[in-house]
Every structure is written in C-alpha cells, then in structure tokens.
Design a protein around this motif. Structure first.
Motif, PDB file in Angstrom:
ATOM      1  N   GLY A  28       0.785  -1.234   0.000  1.00 52.25           N
ATOM      2  CA  GLY A  28       0.000   0.000   0.000  1.00 52.25           C
ATOM      3  C   GLY A  28       0.812   1.277   0.000  1.00 52.25           C
ATOM      4  N   ASP A  29       2.096   1.181  -0.310  1.00 48.25           N
ATOM      5  CA  ASP A  29       2.932   2.379  -0.296  1.00 48.25           C
ATOM      6  C   ASP A  29       3.191   2.921  -1.701  1.00 48.25           C
ATOM      7  OD1 ASP A  29       4.541   0.339  -1.165  1.00 48.25           O
ATOM      8  OD2 ASP A  29       6.174   0.700   0.249  1.00 48.25           O
ATOM      9  N   VAL A  30       2.265   2.622  -2.618  1.00 49.34           N
ATOM     10  CA  VAL A  30       2.398   3.050  -4.009  1.00 49.34           C
ATOM     11  C   VAL A  30       1.355   4.130  -4.279  1.00 49.34           C
ATOM     12  CG1 VAL A  30       2.342   2.251  -6.399  1.00 49.34           C
ATOM     13  CG2 VAL A  30       3.156   0.719  -4.615  1.00 49.34           C
ATOM     14  N   ALA A  31       1.740   5.151  -5.021  1.00 46.41           N
ATOM     15  CA  ALA A  31       0.813   6.230  -5.371  1.00 46.41           C
ATOM     16  C   ALA A  31      -0.365   5.666  -6.168  1.00 46.41           C
ATOM     17  CB  ALA A  31       1.536   7.284  -6.204  1.00 46.41           C
ATOM     18  N   LEU A  32      -1.488   6.364  -6.142  1.00 46.37           N
ATOM     19  CA  LEU A  32      -2.709   5.901  -6.777  1.00 46.37           C
ATOM     20  C   LEU A  32      -2.497   5.575  -8.257  1.00 46.37           C
ATOM     21  CD1 LEU A  32      -5.696   5.284  -6.691  1.00 46.37           C
ATOM     22  CD2 LEU A  32      -6.139   7.709  -7.125  1.00 46.37           C
ATOM     23  N   GLU A  33      -1.899   6.473  -8.999  1.00 44.64           N
ATOM     24  CA  GLU A  33      -1.679   6.231 -10.434  1.00 44.64           C
ATOM     25  C   GLU A  33      -0.808   4.995 -10.654  1.00 44.64           C
ATOM     26  OE1 GLU A  33      -3.021   7.669 -13.193  1.00 44.64           O
ATOM     27  OE2 GLU A  33      -4.314   8.702 -11.750  1.00 44.64           O
ATOM     28  N   ASP A  34       0.219   4.842  -9.833  1.00 41.01           N
ATOM     29  CA  ASP A  34       1.091   3.674  -9.945  1.00 41.01           C
ATOM     30  C   ASP A  34       0.337   2.404  -9.563  1.00 41.01           C
ATOM     31  OD1 ASP A  34       3.193   5.288 -10.774  1.00 41.01           O
ATOM     32  OD2 ASP A  34       4.013   5.485  -8.751  1.00 41.01           O
ATOM     33  N   SER A  35      -0.542   2.505  -8.575  1.00 34.60           N
ATOM     34  CA  SER A  35      -1.342   1.351  -8.168  1.00 34.60           C
ATOM     35  C   SER A  35      -2.245   0.888  -9.308  1.00 34.60           C
ATOM     36  CB  SER A  35      -2.210   1.688  -6.955  1.00 34.60           C
ATOM     37  OG  SER A  35      -1.419   1.892  -5.820  1.00 34.60           O
ATOM     38  N   ILE A  36      -2.822   1.834 -10.016  1.00 30.03           N
ATOM     39  CA  ILE A  36      -3.691   1.493 -11.143  1.00 30.03           C
ATOM     40  C   ILE A  36      -2.888   0.786 -12.230  1.00 30.03           C
ATOM     41  CG2 ILE A  36      -5.103   2.455 -13.018  1.00 30.03           C
ATOM     42  CD1 ILE A  36      -5.939   4.652 -10.958  1.00 30.03           C
ATOM     43  N   ALA A  37      -1.713   1.316 -12.538  1.00 33.31           N
ATOM     44  CA  ALA A  37      -0.852   0.700 -13.549  1.00 33.31           C
ATOM     45  C   ALA A  37      -0.410  -0.693 -13.107  1.00 33.31           C
ATOM     46  CB  ALA A  37       0.359   1.592 -13.827  1.00 33.31           C
ATOM     47  N   LEU A  38      -0.076  -0.839 -11.823  1.00 30.59           N
ATOM     48  CA  LEU A  38       0.314  -2.145 -11.292  1.00 30.59           C
ATOM     49  C   LEU A  38      -0.849  -3.135 -11.375  1.00 30.59           C
ATOM     50  CD1 LEU A  38       2.425  -1.267  -8.120  1.00 30.59           C
ATOM     51  CD2 LEU A  38       3.192  -2.585 -10.102  1.00 30.59           C
ATOM     52  N   TYR A  39      -2.033  -2.669 -11.038  1.00 28.45           N
ATOM     53  CA  TYR A  39      -3.210  -3.542 -11.094  1.00 28.45           C
ATOM     54  C   TYR A  39      -3.449  -4.016 -12.525  1.00 28.45           C
ATOM     55  CZ  TYR A  39      -7.898  -5.343 -10.609  1.00 28.45           C
ATOM     56  OH  TYR A  39      -8.988  -6.165 -10.632  1.00 28.45           O
ATOM     57  N   GLU A  40      -3.349  -3.105 -13.486  1.00 25.03           N
ATOM     58  CA  GLU A  40      -3.551  -3.468 -14.888  1.00 25.03           C
ATOM     59  C   GLU A  40      -2.493  -4.467 -15.350  1.00 25.03           C
ATOM     60  OE1 GLU A  40      -3.558   0.394 -16.701  1.00 25.03           O
ATOM     61  OE2 GLU A  40      -5.710   0.675 -16.358  1.00 25.03           O
ATOM     62  N   ARG A  41      -1.248  -4.239 -14.967  1.00 19.58           N
ATOM     63  CA  ARG A  41      -0.172  -5.173 -15.327  1.00 19.58           C
ATOM     64  C   ARG A  41      -0.431  -6.532 -14.661  1.00 19.58           C
ATOM     65  NH1 ARG A  41       4.290  -5.682 -18.934  1.00 19.58           N
ATOM     66  NH2 ARG A  41       5.861  -6.950 -17.923  1.00 19.58           N
ATOM     67  N   GLY A  42      -0.846  -6.492 -13.406  1.00 21.28           N
ATOM     68  CA  GLY A  42      -1.145  -7.723 -12.689  1.00 21.28           C
ATOM     69  C   GLY A  42      -2.269  -8.512 -13.346  1.00 21.28           C
ATOM     70  N   ALA A  43      -3.298  -7.826 -13.808  1.00 23.58           N
ATOM     71  CA  ALA A  43      -4.411  -8.502 -14.481  1.00 23.58           C
ATOM     72  C   ALA A  43      -3.927  -9.170 -15.763  1.00 23.58           C
ATOM     73  CB  ALA A  43      -5.533  -7.505 -14.770  1.00 23.58           C
ATOM     74  N   ALA A  44      -3.068  -8.487 -16.507  1.00 23.03           N
ATOM     75  CA  ALA A  44      -2.521  -9.064 -17.739  1.00 23.03           C
ATOM     76  C   ALA A  44      -1.625 -10.264 -17.424  1.00 23.03           C
ATOM     77  CB  ALA A  44      -1.747  -8.000 -18.518  1.00 23.03           C
ATOM     78  N   LEU A  45      -0.843 -10.158 -16.366  1.00 20.25           N
ATOM     79  CA  LEU A  45       0.026 -11.271 -15.964  1.00 20.25           C
ATOM     80  C   LEU A  45      -0.808 -12.478 -15.537  1.00 20.25           C
ATOM     81  CD1 LEU A  45       2.640  -9.174 -14.001  1.00 20.25           C
ATOM     82  CD2 LEU A  45       3.136 -10.545 -16.049  1.00 20.25           C
ATOM     83  N   LYS A  46      -1.869 -12.239 -14.793  1.00 19.63           N
ATOM     84  CA  LYS A  46      -2.763 -13.325 -14.360  1.00 19.63           C
ATOM     85  C   LYS A  46      -3.351 -14.031 -15.571  1.00 19.63           C
ATOM     86  CE  LYS A  46      -7.098 -14.093 -11.876  1.00 19.63           C
ATOM     87  NZ  LYS A  46      -8.015 -14.357 -12.997  1.00 19.63           N
ATOM     88  N   LYS A  47      -3.801 -13.264 -16.537  1.00 20.54           N
ATOM     89  CA  LYS A  47      -4.376 -13.852 -17.747  1.00 20.54           C
ATOM     90  C   LYS A  47      -3.326 -14.681 -18.491  1.00 20.54           C
ATOM     91  CE  LYS A  47      -6.839 -12.794 -21.973  1.00 20.54           C
ATOM     92  NZ  LYS A  47      -7.355 -11.787 -22.869  1.00 20.54           N
ATOM     93  N   ARG A  48      -2.093 -14.187 -18.567  1.00 18.27           N
ATOM     94  CA  ARG A  48      -1.017 -14.923 -19.238  1.00 18.27           C
ATOM     95  C   ARG A  48      -0.759 -16.260 -18.534  1.00 18.27           C
ATOM     96  NH1 ARG A  48       1.453 -16.065 -23.915  1.00 18.27           N
ATOM     97  NH2 ARG A  48       3.647 -16.516 -23.634  1.00 18.27           N
ATOM     98  N   CYS A  49      -0.715 -16.225 -17.212  1.00 18.56           N
ATOM     99  CA  CYS A  49      -0.499 -17.459 -16.447  1.00 18.56           C
ATOM    100  C   CYS A  49      -1.624 -18.452 -16.702  1.00 18.56           C
ATOM    101  CB  CYS A  49      -0.383 -17.157 -14.962  1.00 18.56           C
ATOM    102  SG  CYS A  49       1.136 -16.289 -14.519  1.00 18.56           S
ATOM    103  N   GLU A  50      -2.862 -17.980 -16.709  1.00 17.45           N
ATOM    104  CA  GLU A  50      -3.999 -18.856 -16.965  1.00 17.45           C
ATOM    105  C   GLU A  50      -3.918 -19.465 -18.362  1.00 17.45           C
ATOM    106  OE1 GLU A  50      -7.207 -16.142 -16.207  1.00 17.45           O
ATOM    107  OE2 GLU A  50      -7.304 -16.686 -14.087  1.00 17.45           O
ATOM    108  N   THR A  51      -3.529 -18.662 -19.348  1.00 15.32           N
ATOM    109  CA  THR A  51      -3.399 -19.147 -20.720  1.00 15.32           C
ATOM    110  C   THR A  51      -2.330 -20.223 -20.817  1.00 15.32           C
ATOM    111  OG1 THR A  51      -4.138 -17.038 -21.643  1.00 15.32           O
ATOM    112  CG2 THR A  51      -2.834 -18.456 -23.091  1.00 15.32           C
TER     113      THR A  51
END
Length: 79
Positions: A28-51
């Motif tokens: 939780g020590d990441v700025a809001l904009e960075d958190s959003i970017a991290l979340y989006e990257r994380g979602a893409a990574l999760k999808k890649r792992c599932e694939t």
C-alpha cells in the motif's frame, strides 16, 4: 517490473512478476496512479499465467496411452 511484453513471457516469468506486483499492492505504499498501472499489469500477468496453464493442461490431456498405460505419443489438439 520488466519491459518484456506480457504476451511474450514464460509462465515462470509471468508468475514471478505477478507475485512482485501483488506484494507492492499489498504494502500500500504506491501512489494511486502507480497502483492502477500495477493492477492493470497484474491482471494481464494473471491472464497470461492462466493461458499458459490451459495450454499445458491441453497438452497433457492429449497424451495417448498404449497397452499397460504407457505413453505412446500425443494427438493434435483438434482431435
């Protein structure tokens, strides 16, 4: 995070980076904009792992067994 496109990552690289992303978000020590970017990257990574897991499961499911249960080869995914 790396600059490697998610769709080119191996399962191992994607899961490793996903764990890093989750760790950063949990702290939780990441700025809001960075958190959003991290979340989006994380979602893409999760999808890649599932694939990649699905691909591996399909390959394993297509292994053909001969007499005595010994693997004799594989069949095409479309069969």
């Amino acid at each position: 995070m790396t600059d490697v496109p998610v769709d080119e990552m191996s399962f191992e690289d994607a899961i490793r980076e996903l764990e890093q992303v989750v760790g950063k978000l949990e702290r939780g020590d990441v700025a809001l904009e960075d958190s959003i970017a991290l979340y989006e990257r994380g979602a893409a990574l999760k999808k890649r792992c599932e694939t990649k897991l699905t691909e591996a499961e399909e390959k394993v499911a297509k292994i053909t067994l001969g007499e005595g249960g010994q693997p004799t080869g594989t069949t095409a995914l479309g069969d």
